[in-house]
Scaffold this motif. Structure first.
Motif, PDB file in Angstrom:
ATOM      1  N   SER A 129     -57.718  30.453  68.589  1.00 41.29           N
ATOM      2  CA  SER A 129     -58.246  29.209  69.145  1.00 41.29           C
ATOM      3  C   SER A 129     -58.756  28.289  68.029  1.00 41.29           C
ATOM      4  O   SER A 129     -58.490  27.079  68.017  1.00 41.29           O
ATOM      5  CB  SER A 129     -59.365  29.575  70.123  1.00 41.29           C
ATOM      6  N   VAL A 130     -59.455  28.871  67.071  1.00 44.03           N
ATOM      7  CA  VAL A 130     -59.974  28.091  65.938  1.00 44.03           C
ATOM      8  C   VAL A 130     -58.800  27.511  65.131  1.00 44.03           C
ATOM      9  O   VAL A 130     -58.797  26.324  64.762  1.00 44.03           O
ATOM     10  CB  VAL A 130     -60.858  28.991  65.038  1.00 44.03           C
ATOM     11  N   LEU A 131     -57.793  28.330  64.881  1.00 42.93           N
ATOM     12  CA  LEU A 131     -56.658  27.873  64.070  1.00 42.93           C
ATOM     13  C   LEU A 131     -55.838  26.804  64.787  1.00 42.93           C
ATOM     14  O   LEU A 131     -55.249  25.939  64.147  1.00 42.93           O
ATOM     15  CB  LEU A 131     -55.775  29.063  63.683  1.00 42.93           C
ATOM     16  N   SER A 132     -55.822  26.872  66.109  1.00 42.95           N
ATOM     17  CA  SER A 132     -55.141  25.812  66.868  1.00 42.95           C
ATOM     18  C   SER A 132     -55.839  24.480  66.625  1.00 42.95           C
ATOM     19  O   SER A 132     -55.193  23.470  66.347  1.00 42.95           O
ATOM     20  CB  SER A 132     -55.172  26.115  68.369  1.00 42.95           C
ATOM     21  N   PHE A 133     -57.159  24.502  66.708  1.00 39.26           N
ATOM     22  CA  PHE A 133     -57.904  23.264  66.474  1.00 39.26           C
ATOM     23  C   PHE A 133     -57.687  22.765  65.045  1.00 39.26           C
ATOM     24  O   PHE A 133     -57.646  21.564  64.791  1.00 39.26           O
ATOM     25  CB  PHE A 133     -59.402  23.489  66.732  1.00 39.26           C
ATOM     26  N   CYS A 134     -57.510  23.719  64.119  1.00 40.70           N
ATOM     27  CA  CYS A 134     -57.299  23.349  62.709  1.00 40.70           C
ATOM     28  C   CYS A 134     -55.846  22.957  62.423  1.00 40.70           C
ATOM     29  O   CYS A 134     -55.477  22.739  61.270  1.00 40.70           O
ATOM     30  CB  CYS A 134     -57.729  24.491  61.794  1.00 40.70           C
ATOM     31  N   ASN A 135     -55.022  22.898  63.475  1.00 38.56           N
ATOM     32  CA  ASN A 135     -53.644  22.405  63.362  1.00 38.56           C
ATOM     33  C   ASN A 135     -52.763  23.269  62.460  1.00 38.56           C
ATOM     34  O   ASN A 135     -51.900  22.781  61.745  1.00 38.56           O
ATOM     35  CB  ASN A 135     -53.641  20.947  62.856  1.00 38.56           C
TER      36      ASN A 135
END
Ligand code: FNR
Length: 190
Positions: A129-135
């Motif tokens: 989830s964090v990495l998704s936000f970080c694109n």
């Protein structure tokens, strides 16, 4: 031969970390096309946006190391059903200053081990989830939830169980293929 530089972050700071053993195993089992190097976050202070105007030297070094790699591999334990605070702190540093997010368009993969049967599955979902936000384009499959049994991986990264070794070798081969696919669409800028 096209090579990819892969930086790996070990989520645990513990001396006897089983995730460090796993990381060593992955380095040994990775295809020759992958140049593996650890990116340490041990010396980073706790992040605050007060630092954004002038990152301290450990944070500058951390950002420079991330800029120099093609892809990032997270090898992390699960602490209280999430990722360890030190790793989250490192990701927060990497994501800033605003507009200078180190993970944007940088391919990533997540893996981890714990003695429990679900093998860091919940922490990995949290990290995704964090990495998704970080694109960060993430390798979706294969997933890898490794239950650590005593002796599974030696201190220097030898996997003692043949089927686990083959699984991990395939995981790294798939990561190599995934990185190639991402950069076929988005050429490297490094
Ligand atoms: C754990 N552990 C753990 N295990 C798990 O499967 N799910 C969890 O939520 C937790 N939570 C947790 C919190 C804290 C603070 C600690 C110290 C440990 C157990 C954990 O999997 C085990 O200690 C591993 O050895 C941690 O990996 P490293 O640090 O050895 O790589």
């Amino acid at each position: 031969m096209t090579t990819h530089k892969v930086g790996y972050l070990v989520g645990s700071l513990a001396t006897g970390s089983i995730n460090r053993k796993l990381a060593k195993a992955l380095v040994r089992l990775a295809p020759d096309r992958l140049e593996m190097e650890e990116i340490s976050f041990r010396d980073l202070p706790l992040y605050s946006y007060d630092y954004d105007a002038d990152f301290p030297p450990p944070a500058q070094a951390f950002k420079a190391a991330l800029a120099a790699i093609d892809a990032v591999l997270f090898v992390t334990p699960e602490y209280n059903r999430s990722i360890p605070g030190g790793l989250k702190n490192a990701i927060d540093w990497a994501s800033r200053p605003y507009g200078m997010n180190s993970f944007t368009r940088k391919p990533s993969a997540v893996i981890g081990t714990s003695p429990g049967a679900i093998g860091t599955a919940v922490a990995q979902q949290s990290l995704r989830s964090v990495l998704s936000f970080c694109n960060s384009p993430q390798m979706n499959a294969p997933e890898a939830y490794i239950q650590f049994k005593p002796g599974l991986i030696t201190d220097d990264g030898e996997v003692t169980d043949q089927s686990t070794a083959e699984f991990l070798r395939n995981y790294m081969a798939e990561f190599d293929a995934f990185i190639t696919r991402v950069y076929t669409v988005i050429p490297k800028t490094r």
